[in-house]
Design an enzyme around this catalytic site. Structure first.
Site, mmCIF file in Angstrom:
data_model
loop_
_atom_site.group_PDB
_atom_site.id
_atom_site.type_symbol
_atom_site.label_atom_id
_atom_site.label_comp_id
_atom_site.label_asym_id
_atom_site.label_seq_id
_atom_site.Cartn_x
_atom_site.Cartn_y
_atom_site.Cartn_z
ATOM 1 C CE LYS A 205 -3.451 -2.545 -0.136
ATOM 2 N NZ LYS A 205 -4.504 -3.284 0.740
HETATM 3 C C1 LIG Z 1 -5.558 -4.297 1.117
HETATM 4 C C2 LIG Z 1 -7.224 -3.868 1.151
HETATM 5 C C3 LIG Z 1 -7.591 -4.123 2.281
HETATM 6 C C4 LIG Z 1 -7.355 -4.815 3.411
HETATM 7 O O1 LIG Z 1 -6.163 -4.081 4.054
HETATM 8 P P1 LIG Z 1 -5.382 -4.956 5.219
HETATM 9 O O2 LIG Z 1 -4.408 -3.998 5.923
HETATM 10 O O3 LIG Z 1 -4.235 -6.087 4.572
HETATM 11 O O4 LIG Z 1 -6.123 -5.569 6.308
HETATM 12 C C5 LIG Z 1 -8.969 -3.706 2.352
HETATM 13 N N1 LIG Z 1 -9.514 -3.128 1.202
HETATM 14 C C6 LIG Z 1 -8.935 -2.988 0.063
HETATM 15 C C7 LIG Z 1 -9.625 -2.519 -1.075
HETATM 16 C C8 LIG Z 1 -7.447 -3.370 0.001
HETATM 17 O O5 LIG Z 1 -7.003 -3.236 -0.925
#
Ligand SMILES: *Cc1c(COP(=O)(O)O)cnc(C)c1O
Length: 399
Positions: A205
């Site tokens: 991310k």
């Molecule tokens: C990565 C992601 C999540 C989950 O994030 P985590 O921190 O891994 O729990 C939720 N929604 C979307 C759209 C994502 O890409």
């Protein structure tokens, strides 16, 4: 050999950028003797809150945990339902299921692949019932309590219109902003719009803490509940706890962020503007370089704000383009270039299909997207050579 572009090493579609400063900050925490939730988490929360301009900021160990806690705070139950996008990661839909509640999926708009005010209204008129006070699910009679829009790829949803719809039907808005850091919508940062916004610091991310997440909200009482529920329902957090006495006032969860993770977050936050600049630069280059490719739809700038450019997703029309999406993915892999797909629609997954009976035909735009979409490498650490390799390979294959 007519391979113009074959890299020696594999280029993944995303990689974290970890600086020596970040490593040093984490090492300091490791040396300090306090590795779990403590001063670094507090610092990260404060600095993140300052950055997006949110009143309350609560760090957790994933965005999934954050979404869960937000739904818990509004009191979602098995008599309830919540509306989200059919095109998202399973996390957004699974948290609704944690409560035995019903997920209701909207189709997506065909341009940006997000929940739009139109697809939301269509879902409400076709799948829900309004009695002037409560919005309920036609299928189960469950009461709809929340909307969870997803700022897919970092292109922002129309928050003004979505909040208006939410107000009209007495619904909470919980934004999945896993892709939207940093992003701006109509001069206000994502993190300051809905009742809750949840960010992810997963490895791929915009910024990472290894695993981690952040909830922002302007509701003080919900924030207090979330703070309590993220750590066992204890009425004071570990950092503020004087002596041995504490009280458990709820059956809470174990969702707290560690100081090790927060130390990484503090430095990533400082570096986030540079990361965003580099991703934006690559996305702009891609858009220029790929503009002539036949049958290829390119992502658009965010005309309502500032795109985070978390992902660079293109759509390949099999009838118009030189090769189809699946061949493109295979050929790029041959050339050592990784890709991904965001996302396999929720209704395609066996669990959701069998549990909720979702029908493909109810989501024509999501199906179109699923057939054509591919995400190309985009991350701050990409070198000029990485960037050129992707550009050359895609152009070679599609022109
Ligand atoms: C990565 C992601 C999540 C989950 O994030 P985590 O921190 O891994 O729990 C939720 N929604 C979307 C759209 C994502 O890409």
């Amino acid at each position: 050999m007519n391979m113009l572009t074959s890299r020696k090493t594999f280029l993944p579609f995303a990689l974290p950028s970890i600086s020596e400063d970040a490593i040093e900050e984490v090492a300091q925490v490791l040396r300090s003797g306090w590795v779990t939730s403590g001063p670094k988490v507090k610092q990260f929360e404060m600095e993140f809150g300052d950055f997006v301009g949110s009143k309350e900021t609560i760090a957790v160990n994933s965005a999934t945990a954050g979404l869960h806690l937000a739904l818990e705070a509004i009191g979602l139950s098995s008599n309830d339902a919540a509306i989200t996008s059919s095109v998202t990661f399973t996390a957004t839909a699974e948290v609704i299921c944690y409560f035995g509640a019903e997920p209701i999926l909207t189709d997506i708009d065909p341009i940006h692949n997000i929940m739009s005010p139109e697809t939301l209204e269509t879902t409400i008129s076709s799948k829900c019932k309004w009695n002037g006070k409560e919005l309920t699910s036609k299928k189960t009679g469950k009461r709809i309590k929340a909307i969870l829009p997803v700022h897919l790829a970092g292109y922002t949803c129309d928050m003004e219109a979505i909040l208006d719809i939410a107000k009209k039907y007495n619904l909470y808005v919980i934004e999945d902003a896993a892709h939207a850091f940093p992003a701006v919508h109509k001069n206000k940062m994502i993190g300051t719009w809905g009742d809750f916004t949840v960010f992810s610091f997963y490895a791929t991310k915009g910024i990472t803490t290894g695993e981690g997440g952040m909830i922002t909200t302007h509701h003080k009482e919900f924030a207090d509940r979330i703070r309590r529920m993220r750590l066992h329902g204890i009425n004071r957090d570990a950092f503020n706890r004087p002596g041995w006495y504490y009280e458990v006032v709820d059956a809470g969860y174990k969702y707290n962020m560690t100081d090790i993770a927060a130390a990484l977050g503090v430095v990533q936050l400082k570096e986030s503007h540079g990361f965003w600049e580099r991703r934006t630069e690559i996305a702009k280059h891609y858009n220029v370089e790929f503009s002539g490719l036949k049958g290829v739809k390119l992502p658009k700038e965010d005309e309502n704000g500032i795109h985070s450019w978390h992902l660079y997703r293109i759509e390949v029309d099999p009838k118009m383009a030189k090769i189809g999406r699946d061949t493109l993915v295979e050929e790029l892999k041959e050339r050592n270039i990784g890709t991904s797909l965001h996302f396999i629609p929720i209704f395609e997954h066996p669990y959701y299909k069998k549990t909720f009976g979702f029908q493909r035909k109810e989501y024509p735009n999501a199906c179109q997207m699923y057939d054509k979409s591919v995400s190309l490498p985009l991350f701050a650490g990409m070198t000029k050579t990485d960037e050129k390799d992707v550009i050359d390979a895609v152009k070679e294959l599609l022109s």
